[in-house]
Design a protein around this motif. Structure first.
Motif, PDB file in Angstrom:
ATOM      1  N   ASP A 317       1.296  26.489  12.729  1.00  0.00           N
ATOM      2  CA  ASP A 317       0.028  26.083  13.337  1.00  0.00           C
ATOM      3  C   ASP A 317      -0.735  25.076  12.479  1.00  0.00           C
ATOM      4  O   ASP A 317      -1.713  24.483  12.943  1.00  0.00           O
ATOM      5  CB  ASP A 317      -0.887  27.299  13.544  1.00  0.00           C
ATOM      6  CG  ASP A 317      -0.302  28.335  14.487  1.00  0.00           C
ATOM      7  OD1 ASP A 317       0.395  27.932  15.434  1.00  0.00           O
ATOM      8  OD2 ASP A 317      -0.550  29.530  14.272  1.00  0.00           O
ATOM      9  N   VAL A 318      -0.306  24.901  11.225  1.00  0.00           N
ATOM     10  CA  VAL A 318      -1.130  24.226  10.226  1.00  0.00           C
ATOM     11  C   VAL A 318      -0.732  22.767  10.036  1.00  0.00           C
ATOM     12  O   VAL A 318       0.452  22.439   9.875  1.00  0.00           O
ATOM     13  CB  VAL A 318      -1.048  24.964   8.874  1.00  0.00           C
ATOM     14  CG1 VAL A 318      -1.906  24.250   7.813  1.00  0.00           C
ATOM     15  CG2 VAL A 318      -1.515  26.412   9.043  1.00  0.00           C
ATOM     16  N   ILE A 319      -1.738  21.900  10.051  1.00  0.00           N
ATOM     17  CA  ILE A 319      -1.570  20.477   9.727  1.00  0.00           C
ATOM     18  C   ILE A 319      -2.320  20.214   8.421  1.00  0.00           C
ATOM     19  O   ILE A 319      -3.529  20.463   8.330  1.00  0.00           O
ATOM     20  CB  ILE A 319      -2.113  19.577  10.845  1.00  0.00           C
ATOM     21  CG1 ILE A 319      -1.309  19.785  12.135  1.00  0.00           C
ATOM     22  CG2 ILE A 319      -2.074  18.108  10.423  1.00  0.00           C
ATOM     23  CD1 ILE A 319      -1.877  19.049  13.342  1.00  0.00           C
ATOM     24  N   VAL A 320      -1.601  19.731   7.422  1.00  0.00           N
ATOM     25  CA  VAL A 320      -2.193  19.462   6.109  1.00  0.00           C
ATOM     26  C   VAL A 320      -2.652  18.010   6.057  1.00  0.00           C
ATOM     27  O   VAL A 320      -1.892  17.089   6.386  1.00  0.00           O
ATOM     28  CB  VAL A 320      -1.185  19.732   4.975  1.00  0.00           C
ATOM     29  CG1 VAL A 320      -1.806  19.422   3.619  1.00  0.00           C
ATOM     30  CG2 VAL A 320      -0.714  21.180   5.025  1.00  0.00           C
ATOM     31  N   VAL A 321      -3.907  17.817   5.653  1.00  0.00           N
ATOM     32  CA  VAL A 321      -4.469  16.474   5.529  1.00  0.00           C
ATOM     33  C   VAL A 321      -4.684  16.182   4.049  1.00  0.00           C
ATOM     34  O   VAL A 321      -5.433  16.888   3.370  1.00  0.00           O
ATOM     35  CB  VAL A 321      -5.804  16.348   6.294  1.00  0.00           C
ATOM     36  CG1 VAL A 321      -6.310  14.904   6.244  1.00  0.00           C
ATOM     37  CG2 VAL A 321      -5.647  16.813   7.737  1.00  0.00           C
ATOM     38  N   ASP A 322      -4.014  15.173   3.547  1.00  0.00           N
ATOM     39  CA  ASP A 322      -4.173  14.732   2.164  1.00  0.00           C
ATOM     40  C   ASP A 322      -4.703  13.310   2.156  1.00  0.00           C
ATOM     41  O   ASP A 322      -4.533  12.557   3.118  1.00  0.00           O
ATOM     42  CB  ASP A 322      -2.839  14.782   1.416  1.00  0.00           C
ATOM     43  CG  ASP A 322      -2.409  16.203   1.089  1.00  0.00           C
ATOM     44  OD1 ASP A 322      -3.197  16.920   0.438  1.00  0.00           O
ATOM     45  OD2 ASP A 322      -1.299  16.600   1.497  1.00  0.00           O
ATOM     46  N   ARG A 323      -5.342  12.952   1.048  1.00  0.00           N
ATOM     47  CA  ARG A 323      -5.856  11.580   0.920  1.00  0.00           C
ATOM     48  C   ARG A 323      -5.475  11.027  -0.436  1.00  0.00           C
ATOM     49  O   ARG A 323      -5.789  11.614  -1.471  1.00  0.00           O
ATOM     50  CB  ARG A 323      -7.370  11.555   1.097  1.00  0.00           C
ATOM     51  CG  ARG A 323      -7.957  10.131   1.100  1.00  0.00           C
ATOM     52  CD  ARG A 323      -9.341  10.125   1.679  1.00  0.00           C
ATOM     53  NE  ARG A 323      -9.940   8.802   1.709  1.00  0.00           N
ATOM     54  CZ  ARG A 323     -11.032   8.487   2.382  1.00  0.00           C
ATOM     55  NH1 ARG A 323     -11.656   9.420   3.094  1.00  0.00           N
ATOM     56  NH2 ARG A 323     -11.521   7.271   2.366  1.00  0.00           N
ATOM     57  N   ASN A 324      -4.776   9.914  -0.414  1.00  0.00           N
ATOM     58  CA  ASN A 324      -4.358   9.235  -1.630  1.00  0.00           C
ATOM     59  C   ASN A 324      -4.659   7.747  -1.509  1.00  0.00           C
ATOM     60  O   ASN A 324      -4.317   7.122  -0.502  1.00  0.00           O
ATOM     61  CB  ASN A 324      -2.855   9.444  -1.875  1.00  0.00           C
ATOM     62  CG  ASN A 324      -2.523  10.899  -2.173  1.00  0.00           C
ATOM     63  OD1 ASN A 324      -2.878  11.402  -3.230  1.00  0.00           O
ATOM     64  ND2 ASN A 324      -1.862  11.566  -1.230  1.00  0.00           N
ATOM     65  N   HIS A 325      -5.334   7.220  -2.547  1.00  0.00           N
ATOM     66  CA  HIS A 325      -5.684   5.800  -2.579  1.00  0.00           C
ATOM     67  C   HIS A 325      -6.454   5.377  -1.325  1.00  0.00           C
ATOM     68  O   HIS A 325      -6.234   4.290  -0.781  1.00  0.00           O
ATOM     69  CB  HIS A 325      -4.429   4.941  -2.745  1.00  0.00           C
ATOM     70  CG  HIS A 325      -3.574   5.328  -3.916  1.00  0.00           C
ATOM     71  ND1 HIS A 325      -4.003   5.184  -5.221  1.00  0.00           N
ATOM     72  CD2 HIS A 325      -2.342   5.904  -3.979  1.00  0.00           C
ATOM     73  CE1 HIS A 325      -3.061   5.622  -6.048  1.00  0.00           C
ATOM     74  NE2 HIS A 325      -2.054   6.070  -5.316  1.00  0.00           N
ATOM     75  N   GLY A 326      -7.323   6.278  -0.853  1.00  0.00           N
ATOM     76  CA  GLY A 326      -8.178   5.956   0.279  1.00  0.00           C
ATOM     77  C   GLY A 326      -7.537   6.113   1.634  1.00  0.00           C
ATOM     78  O   GLY A 326      -8.163   5.817   2.653  1.00  0.00           O
ATOM     79  N   CYS A 327      -6.291   6.593   1.679  1.00  0.00           N
ATOM     80  CA  CYS A 327      -5.569   6.716   2.943  1.00  0.00           C
ATOM     81  C   CYS A 327      -5.290   8.182   3.256  1.00  0.00           C
ATOM     82  O   CYS A 327      -4.762   8.904   2.403  1.00  0.00           O
ATOM     83  CB  CYS A 327      -4.252   5.954   2.888  1.00  0.00           C
ATOM     84  SG  CYS A 327      -4.438   4.194   2.520  1.00  0.00           S
ATOM     85  N   SER A 328      -5.610   8.604   4.466  1.00  0.00           N
ATOM     86  CA  SER A 328      -5.351   9.975   4.892  1.00  0.00           C
ATOM     87  C   SER A 328      -3.958  10.079   5.493  1.00  0.00           C
ATOM     88  O   SER A 328      -3.540   9.215   6.265  1.00  0.00           O
ATOM     89  CB  SER A 328      -6.378  10.420   5.942  1.00  0.00           C
ATOM     90  OG  SER A 328      -7.681  10.394   5.413  1.00  0.00           O
ATOM     91  N   SER A 329      -3.251  11.143   5.135  1.00  0.00           N
ATOM     92  CA  SER A 329      -1.945  11.426   5.741  1.00  0.00           C
ATOM     93  C   SER A 329      -1.993  12.816   6.356  1.00  0.00           C
ATOM     94  O   SER A 329      -2.636  13.722   5.822  1.00  0.00           O
ATOM     95  CB  SER A 329      -0.835  11.351   4.693  1.00  0.00           C
ATOM     96  OG  SER A 329      -1.021  12.332   3.678  1.00  0.00           O
ATOM     97  N   LEU A 330      -1.340  12.978   7.485  1.00  0.00           N
ATOM     98  CA  LEU A 330      -1.307  14.262   8.180  1.00  0.00           C
ATOM     99  C   LEU A 330       0.141  14.689   8.367  1.00  0.00           C
ATOM    100  O   LEU A 330       0.983  13.885   8.779  1.00  0.00           O
ATOM    101  CB  LEU A 330      -1.982  14.168   9.550  1.00  0.00           C
ATOM    102  CG  LEU A 330      -3.503  13.982   9.585  1.00  0.00           C
ATOM    103  CD1 LEU A 330      -3.878  12.510   9.455  1.00  0.00           C
ATOM    104  CD2 LEU A 330      -4.080  14.536  10.887  1.00  0.00           C
TER     105      LEU A 330
END
Length: 362
Positions: A317-330
């Motif tokens: 059920d889980v979507i992980v949102v990370d942010r590196n160098h100003g960019c969000s990844s899902l």
């Protein structure tokens, strides 16, 4: 994956160039729980759906103006990102658009189209500033997709201050649906009590699980003006009505959330979005909230920073949102990669140990 998807629910979203989201291509299930650090981009993902609501109401340029300019919507502005592109899939059907900033600080449709599996892509226009989706394609697919998207609701109950709309008098006839900030909560509950008694009683009983002192709502037209209504309630065993401002912030938010998830199915949007629903809630209230999310028949997208809420769901059920160098990844968690860990630890513990991502990064 929790629950069964249907073609009225968003199955996949491809989004490029929206705020901190440079590019994402993510499948959506019945339940979607976004986790991540502060500023990772969870609210930006939810915010895209707010933009879509304005786009479908033909208020895109008003939305752009209120945001400040296209540069606040495009990832790091137009010098870095020339176009905002999105593709929304509903099973084998879809709605696509590409937007571009203009010299006079508007967003222009470079391309707008529908997609259906039988005939492919059907372009409906370009060079326009408000959607042409309602102009008609001569097929049923546009009406089908539009009716689903128009029903999306992004709920946000953060404001429980003395001036919050939910605590003010409101038009008694404003009850077609529960508004995103619950400003018409009293009018909506008034309708449910008189016409959908079973749903109303479920709401009251669920509130009592978290707030045992709560007796019932006192729903009546305002004595000063019968066209208005104000949220009032009784304490259990008492007959003196209290105003909404005598409810704690957490209790009031839980009342709003309970109404969202237990409203009659006829009123529920196909996709329910809530940003940080756990705010101000007791851990037991979070457990009850998770139960409501799991049992609702509609698609749910929530963003959270609550370990307690995360623990109530499956890894899929889980979507992980990370942010590196100003960019969000899902990215969606892969349960098979966590099987060994989950034998000893909960999802929340894995999150705190930084084994699934979604933690602050440099």
């Amino acid at each position: 994956m929790t629950g069964i998807m249907n073609e009225k629910q968003l199955s996949r979203i491809v989004l490029k160039g929206f705020k901190s989201i440079v590019e994402c291509d993510i499948e959506l299930y019945k339940i979607n729980v976004l986790i991540g650090a502060n500023g990772a981009g969870k609210s930006n993902f939810i915010g895209f759906f707010r933009m879509m609501q304005q786009l479908l109401e033909e208020n895109l340029q008003v939305f752009v103006s209120r945001q400040g300019s296209p540069d606040t919507i495009l990832h790091f502005g137009r010098k870095t990102t020339e176009q905002l592109e999105f593709k929304l899939y509903f099973g084998n059907n879809g709605y696509f658009a590409t937007l571009e900033a203009t010299q006079d600080n508007r967003l222009m449709f470079v391309k707008e189209s529908f997609w259906w599996n039988l005939k492919g892509e059907y372009e409906i226009g370009k060079g326009h500033f408000e959607t042409m989706a309602f102009s008609g394609t001569g097929t049923r697919i546009d009406k089908y997709i539009l009716s689903v998207m128009q029903g999306w609701r992004v709920y946000h109950f953060h404001d429980t201050s003395d001036t919050a709309y939910v605590k003010q008098r409101h038009g008694i006839n404003d009850n077609n649906y529960l508004r995103p900030d619950a400003r018409n909560l009293a009018a909506f509950l008034y309708l449910l009590r008189d016409n959908y008694s079973a749903s109303y009683q479920k709401i009251v009983k669920t509130i009592r699980l978290v707030a045992p002192f709560f007796g019932d709502f006192y729903l009546r037209p305002s004595p000063q003006n019968n066209d208005f209504i104000e949220l009032e309630w009784f304490e259990r065993g008492q007959d003196i009505p209290f105003k909404a401002h005598l409810l704690s912030d957490g209790t009031l938010r839980f009342i709003c959330l309970t109404t969202v998830f237990l409203q009659p199915e006829d009123f529920q949007p196909e996709t329910i979005l809530v940003d940080e629903p756990e705010l101000g809630l007791h851990p037991y209230a979070i457990t009850v909230l998770a139960s409501l999310i799991r049992t609702v028949s509609k698609q749910v997208i929530v963003s959270t920073q609550s370990v307690e809420l995360l623990n109530e769901f499956d890894a899929s059920d889980v979507i992980v949102v990370d942010r590196n160098h100003g960019c969000s990844s899902l990215r969606r968690l892969a349960p098979q990669e966590l099987e060994t860990w989950l034998e000893e630890y909960s999802l929340g513990e894995l999150w705190k140990k930084n084994l699934i991502g979604g933690r602050p990064s440099k």
